[in-house]
Design a protein around this motif. Structure first.
Motif, PDB file in Angstrom:
ATOM      1  N   GLU A   1      41.584  13.697  15.312  1.00  8.20           N
ATOM      2  CA  GLU A   1      40.697  14.488  16.164  1.00  8.20           C
ATOM      3  C   GLU A   1      39.234  14.075  16.047  1.00  8.20           C
ATOM      4  O   GLU A   1      38.386  14.609  16.758  1.00  8.20           O
ATOM      5  CB  GLU A   1      40.826  15.978  15.804  1.00  8.20           C
ATOM      6  CG  GLU A   1      42.259  16.473  15.678  1.00  8.20           C
ATOM      7  CD  GLU A   1      43.094  16.179  16.918  1.00  8.20           C
ATOM      8  OE1 GLU A   1      42.552  16.256  18.033  1.00  8.20           O
ATOM      9  OE2 GLU A   1      44.285  15.862  16.759  1.00  8.20           O
ATOM     10  N   CYS A   2      38.935  13.166  15.142  1.00  9.56           N
ATOM     11  CA  CYS A   2      37.547  12.755  14.945  1.00  9.56           C
ATOM     12  C   CYS A   2      37.505  11.383  14.279  1.00  9.56           C
ATOM     13  O   CYS A   2      38.513  10.900  13.769  1.00  9.56           O
ATOM     14  CB  CYS A   2      36.791  13.775  14.085  1.00  9.56           C
ATOM     15  SG  CYS A   2      37.332  13.825  12.354  1.00  9.56           S
ATOM     16  N   ILE A   3      36.339  10.783  14.292  1.00  9.52           N
ATOM     17  CA  ILE A   3      36.071   9.568  13.520  1.00  9.52           C
ATOM     18  C   ILE A   3      35.072   9.942  12.444  1.00  9.52           C
ATOM     19  O   ILE A   3      33.999  10.485  12.738  1.00  9.52           O
ATOM     20  CB  ILE A   3      35.510   8.454  14.413  1.00  9.52           C
ATOM     21  CG1 ILE A   3      36.537   8.057  15.480  1.00  9.52           C
ATOM     22  CG2 ILE A   3      35.129   7.236  13.569  1.00  9.52           C
ATOM     23  CD1 ILE A   3      35.973   7.142  16.551  1.00  9.52           C
ATOM     24  N   ALA A   4      35.426   9.686  11.188  1.00 11.76           N
ATOM     25  CA  ALA A   4      34.569  10.029  10.053  1.00 11.76           C
ATOM     26  C   ALA A   4      33.987   8.754   9.459  1.00 11.76           C
ATOM     27  O   ALA A   4      34.700   7.768   9.263  1.00 11.76           O
ATOM     28  CB  ALA A   4      35.367  10.783   9.002  1.00 11.76           C
ATOM     29  N   GLU A   5      32.698   8.781   9.183  1.00 10.88           N
ATOM     30  CA  GLU A   5      32.017   7.699   8.481  1.00 10.88           C
ATOM     31  C   GLU A   5      31.309   8.290   7.272  1.00 10.88           C
ATOM     32  O   GLU A   5      30.785   9.403   7.341  1.00 10.88           O
ATOM     33  CB  GLU A   5      30.986   7.019   9.384  1.00 10.88           C
ATOM     34  CG  GLU A   5      31.527   6.478  10.696  1.00 10.88           C
ATOM     35  CD  GLU A   5      30.393   6.017  11.608  1.00 10.88           C
ATOM     36  OE1 GLU A   5      29.719   5.017  11.262  1.00 10.88           O
ATOM     37  OE2 GLU A   5      30.167   6.680  12.646  1.00 10.88           O
ATOM     38  N   ILE A   6      31.278   7.541   6.179  1.00 11.44           N
ATOM     39  CA  ILE A   6      30.544   7.968   4.988  1.00 11.44           C
ATOM     40  C   ILE A   6      29.448   6.935   4.752  1.00 11.44           C
ATOM     41  O   ILE A   6      29.726   5.754   4.518  1.00 11.44           O
ATOM     42  CB  ILE A   6      31.465   8.091   3.764  1.00 11.44           C
ATOM     43  CG1 ILE A   6      32.613   9.069   4.060  1.00 11.44           C
ATOM     44  CG2 ILE A   6      30.673   8.568   2.552  1.00 11.44           C
ATOM     45  CD1 ILE A   6      33.631   9.193   2.937  1.00 11.44           C
ATOM     46  N   VAL A   7      28.191   7.380   4.851  1.00 10.91           N
ATOM     47  CA  VAL A   7      27.052   6.450   4.825  1.00 10.91           C
ATOM     48  C   VAL A   7      26.035   6.866   3.773  1.00 10.91           C
ATOM     49  O   VAL A   7      25.991   8.021   3.342  1.00 10.91           O
ATOM     50  CB  VAL A   7      26.367   6.372   6.209  1.00 10.91           C
ATOM     51  CG1 VAL A   7      27.352   5.936   7.282  1.00 10.91           C
ATOM     52  CG2 VAL A   7      25.723   7.714   6.573  1.00 10.91           C
ATOM     53  N   ASP A   8      25.217   5.918   3.386  1.00 11.53           N
ATOM     54  CA  ASP A   8      24.097   6.210   2.504  1.00 11.53           C
ATOM     55  C   ASP A   8      23.083   7.069   3.272  1.00 11.53           C
ATOM     56  O   ASP A   8      22.661   6.690   4.367  1.00 11.53           O
ATOM     57  CB  ASP A   8      23.439   4.898   2.064  1.00 11.53           C
ATOM     58  CG  ASP A   8      22.302   5.115   1.083  1.00 11.53           C
ATOM     59  OD1 ASP A   8      21.263   5.675   1.491  1.00 11.53           O
ATOM     60  OD2 ASP A   8      22.437   4.708  -0.079  1.00 11.53           O
ATOM     61  N   PRO A   9      22.675   8.227   2.748  1.00 11.09           N
ATOM     62  CA  PRO A   9      21.761   9.111   3.494  1.00 11.09           C
ATOM     63  C   PRO A   9      20.408   8.468   3.807  1.00 11.09           C
ATOM     64  O   PRO A   9      19.741   8.882   4.758  1.00 11.09           O
ATOM     65  CB  PRO A   9      21.583  10.311   2.559  1.00 11.09           C
ATOM     66  CG  PRO A   9      22.754  10.287   1.637  1.00 11.09           C
ATOM     67  CD  PRO A   9      23.106   8.840   1.474  1.00 11.09           C
ATOM     68  N   GLN A  10      20.018   7.469   3.022  1.00  8.71           N
ATOM     69  CA  GLN A  10      18.721   6.835   3.247  1.00  8.71           C
ATOM     70  C   GLN A  10      18.818   5.674   4.231  1.00  8.71           C
ATOM     71  O   GLN A  10      18.030   5.576   5.173  1.00  8.71           O
ATOM     72  CB  GLN A  10      18.143   6.335   1.909  1.00  8.71           C
ATOM     73  CG  GLN A  10      17.984   7.417   0.861  1.00  8.71           C
ATOM     74  CD  GLN A  10      17.091   8.560   1.319  1.00  8.71           C
ATOM     75  OE1 GLN A  10      16.064   8.336   1.958  1.00  8.71           O
ATOM     76  NE2 GLN A  10      17.472   9.792   0.994  1.00  8.71           N
ATOM     77  N   THR A  11      19.789   4.790   4.024  1.00  2.20           N
ATOM     78  CA  THR A  11      19.900   3.586   4.854  1.00  2.20           C
ATOM     79  C   THR A  11      20.812   3.765   6.056  1.00  2.20           C
ATOM     80  O   THR A  11      20.760   2.984   7.002  1.00  2.20           O
ATOM     81  CB  THR A  11      20.434   2.415   4.018  1.00  2.20           C
ATOM     82  OG1 THR A  11      21.808   2.679   3.635  1.00  2.20           O
ATOM     83  CG2 THR A  11      19.592   2.222   2.761  1.00  2.20           C
ATOM     84  N   LEU A  12      21.692   4.791   5.997  1.00  2.00           N
ATOM     85  CA  LEU A  12      22.691   5.056   7.033  1.00  2.00           C
ATOM     86  C   LEU A  12      23.704   3.914   7.163  1.00  2.00           C
ATOM     87  O   LEU A  12      24.399   3.809   8.169  1.00  2.00           O
ATOM     88  CB  LEU A  12      22.035   5.337   8.387  1.00  2.00           C
ATOM     89  CG  LEU A  12      21.097   6.547   8.408  1.00  2.00           C
ATOM     90  CD1 LEU A  12      20.472   6.729   9.781  1.00  2.00           C
ATOM     91  CD2 LEU A  12      21.835   7.816   7.983  1.00  2.00           C
ATOM     92  N   GLN A  13      23.808   3.106   6.121  1.00  2.00           N
ATOM     93  CA  GLN A  13      24.816   2.057   6.081  1.00  2.00           C
ATOM     94  C   GLN A  13      26.048   2.570   5.335  1.00  2.00           C
ATOM     95  O   GLN A  13      25.937   3.424   4.447  1.00  2.00           O
ATOM     96  CB  GLN A  13      24.261   0.818   5.372  1.00  2.00           C
ATOM     97  CG  GLN A  13      23.121   0.144   6.120  1.00  2.00           C
ATOM     98  CD  GLN A  13      23.523  -0.270   7.524  1.00  2.00           C
ATOM     99  OE1 GLN A  13      24.518  -0.986   7.712  1.00  2.00           O
ATOM    100  NE2 GLN A  13      22.756   0.181   8.516  1.00  2.00           N
ATOM    101  N   PRO A  14      27.240   2.052   5.670  1.00  2.00           N
ATOM    102  CA  PRO A  14      28.455   2.518   4.984  1.00  2.00           C
ATOM    103  C   PRO A  14      28.373   2.311   3.477  1.00  2.00           C
ATOM    104  O   PRO A  14      27.856   1.293   3.010  1.00  2.00           O
ATOM    105  CB  PRO A  14      29.556   1.636   5.598  1.00  2.00           C
ATOM    106  CG  PRO A  14      29.009   1.172   6.907  1.00  2.00           C
ATOM    107  CD  PRO A  14      27.528   1.045   6.712  1.00  2.00           C
ATOM    108  N   VAL A  15      28.860   3.290   2.721  1.00  2.00           N
ATOM    109  CA  VAL A  15      28.907   3.161   1.263  1.00  2.00           C
ATOM    110  C   VAL A  15      30.196   2.458   0.867  1.00  2.00           C
ATOM    111  O   VAL A  15      31.142   2.368   1.652  1.00  2.00           O
ATOM    112  CB  VAL A  15      28.826   4.539   0.575  1.00  2.00           C
ATOM    113  CG1 VAL A  15      27.538   5.247   0.943  1.00  2.00           C
ATOM    114  CG2 VAL A  15      30.037   5.407   0.927  1.00  2.00           C
ATOM    115  N   GLN A  16      30.234   1.967  -0.350  1.00  2.00           N
ATOM    116  CA  GLN A  16      31.457   1.362  -0.857  1.00  2.00           C
ATOM    117  C   GLN A  16      32.527   2.430  -1.018  1.00  2.00           C
ATOM    118  O   GLN A  16      32.226   3.604  -1.228  1.00  2.00           O
ATOM    119  CB  GLN A  16      31.191   0.670  -2.184  1.00  2.00           C
ATOM    120  CG  GLN A  16      30.292  -0.551  -2.086  1.00  2.00           C
ATOM    121  CD  GLN A  16      30.129  -1.258  -3.425  1.00  2.00           C
ATOM    122  OE1 GLN A  16      30.445  -0.701  -4.477  1.00  2.00           O
ATOM    123  NE2 GLN A  16      29.651  -2.486  -3.380  1.00  2.00           N
ATOM    124  N   SER A  17      33.777   2.007  -0.938  1.00  2.00           N
ATOM    125  CA  SER A  17      34.894   2.946  -1.074  1.00  2.00           C
ATOM    126  C   SER A  17      34.798   3.699  -2.391  1.00  2.00           C
ATOM    127  O   SER A  17      34.611   3.104  -3.460  1.00  2.00           O
ATOM    128  CB  SER A  17      36.214   2.182  -1.009  1.00  2.00           C
ATOM    129  OG  SER A  17      37.297   3.062  -1.179  1.00  2.00           O
TER     130      SER A  17
END
Length: 431
Positions: free
Chosen positions: A267-283
């Motif tokens: 029902e959605c697409i989830a991304e987990i990102v660094d709050p400062q850079t907005l780049q994806p974090v490592q798993s």
């Protein structure tokens, strides 16, 4: 009926990604036709929806923030410009609580509301709801979406559902008792408040009919000490659930694996990102959760900054579902962090300590500025039988040992601190 339509939460990851791409493509094409908010955002970013060929291409779009939405509704009262259709197409209006800022109003079409109900069907299946379960909803009948969605989701499944709006806590406890409710849906704060009133009024929750509580709306269900206090008071299993008025109901703890939540990735697409850079974090690393909801086409959000801190659980879940699992649920909020003498502190970290002590009936965390520096004060309401000075010393040592700073902790008289029927507001910033 196909597996995707019947029980989409059991799809494989490749099947989930295919479904996500199909629904994303439809969403982008639809909003590009008539949604003024997204047409302007696409144009500003130089983004062409037709250029999206994979899910990774979604990262071409900038994130969306709550401040943007608030500003948009100020410019286009009263519902903003994030409307894919004319206003006559919408049949429901809900409103955020305003806990973290200005309230947002949100409109839903009948089709979007049907999507909401499908989300709740998955949620109820994942917590093991039974056909003979009786559900109690101790909420008001205000514009808060949580009550309406959870209530109607249960009635759609055919379960007897008890609406407990406009009642005192005592009357709600009586309603639960007399109707032999087996599942209660509320906030963690109100689960604790009902337990407190039950003790005062002589209701024996532990030997009652309630076997499960589904909690949401605030941290607490994911805090081990708070969870234990609620489960002990009720003699029932607690299930944590997560959603927002503006994005929908999109995560829940499964029956088989307490202490985390699955995201409804169909029902959605989830991304987990660094709050400062907005780049994806490592798993497995902590980051901020971004959400693109895929079924609320009438008023969708794409790459929305939830402000919630999470981390993906890399381990397979015993339930067998391949959905993203958030280890520990929602770990905190970006905007709640405060730095105290060089230590980054979240209210949930303090709650995890305070709830371990039965003699702490209620608490409040106050952050104020002293000598141009943040100062944190913890106010506690002790139980009548508490030995106050030793309790304060014990709490002070626990905070020092686990969070590395010396907290000011004071006791206040009984019934001094506020009680809440919806979200608790125990974290206060003073100028």
């Amino acid at each position: 009926m196909t597996a995707a339509a019947d029980r989409p939460e059991h799809l494989s990851q490749p099947e989930i990604r295919r479904l996500q791409f199909e629904r994303l493509s439809r969403l982008l094409a639809e909003v590009a036709l008539g949604n003024a908010f997204w047409k302007a955002k696409f144009a500003s970013a130089g983004f062409k929806p037709a250029s999206v060929e994979t899910l990774d291409d979604l990262a071409q779009l900038p994130v969306t923030t709550k401040d943007e939405l608030v500003h948009d509704q100020e410019l286009h009262p009263h519902y903003g410009s994030n409307l894919t259709y004319k206003q006559a197409a919408y049949s429901r209006m809900h409103q955020t609580s305003g806990t973290t800022g200005s309230p947002l109003r949100w409109l839903d079409t009948p089709q979007s509301w049907e999507w909401f109900m499908q989300c709740w069907s998955q949620i109820y299946r994942m917590v093991g709801l039974r056909q003979d379960d009786v559900l109690a909803f101790p909420f008001s009948f205000g514009p808060f979406i949580g009550f309406w969605a959870a209530f109607e989701g249960a009635t759609r499944l055919g379960n007897l559902s008890l609406a407990a709006g406009g009642m005192s806590s005592q009357a709600r406890l009586k309603l639960i008792e007399e109707n032999r409710a087996t599942v209660v849906c509320c906030t963690p704060t109100y689960a604790l408040r009902l337990a407190e009133v039950a003790t005062q009024e002589g209701f024996d929750l532990r030997s009652g009919s309630v076997r499960a509580l589904i909690v949401a709306g605030e941290p607490g269900g994911n805090v081990p000490a708070t969870r234990q206090r609620i489960e002990t008071a009720w003699g029932a299993r607690l299930f944590d659930h997560w959603g927002m008025t503006e994005i929908g109901s999109l995560a829940v703890e499964c029956l088989e694996n307490p202490g985390g939540m699955h995201v409804l990735e169909t029902e959605c697409i989830a991304e987990i990102v660094d709050p400062q850079t907005l780049q994806p974090v490592q798993s497995g690393a902590q980051g901020e959760l971004l959400i693109t909801n895929l079924g609320r086409i009438g008023s969708p959000l794409i790459r929305y900054r939830t402000g919630d801190l999470v981390k993906a659980d890399p381990n397979p879940c015993p339930c067998g579902r391949k959905l993203l699992r958030l280890e520990g649920g929602i770990l905190g909020r970006c905007d709640d962090m405060v730095s105290i003498r060089g230590n980054n502190v979240f209210p949930t970290s303090l709650e995890a300590i305070l709830r371990e002590y039965d003699d702490v009936v209620e608490y409040r965390i106050v952050v104020e500025t002293r000598r141009a520096m943040p100062h944190l004060r913890i106010e506690i309401e002790p139980s009548p039988q508490a030995d106050i000075e030793p309790l304060l010393q014990t709490l002070s040592r626990a905070v020092k040992d686990r969070l590395n700073f010396q907290a000011e902790i004071i006791a206040v008289p009984a019934d001094t601190l506020p009680r809440f029927e919806l979200k608790g507001r125990r974290f206060v910033r003073e100028s």
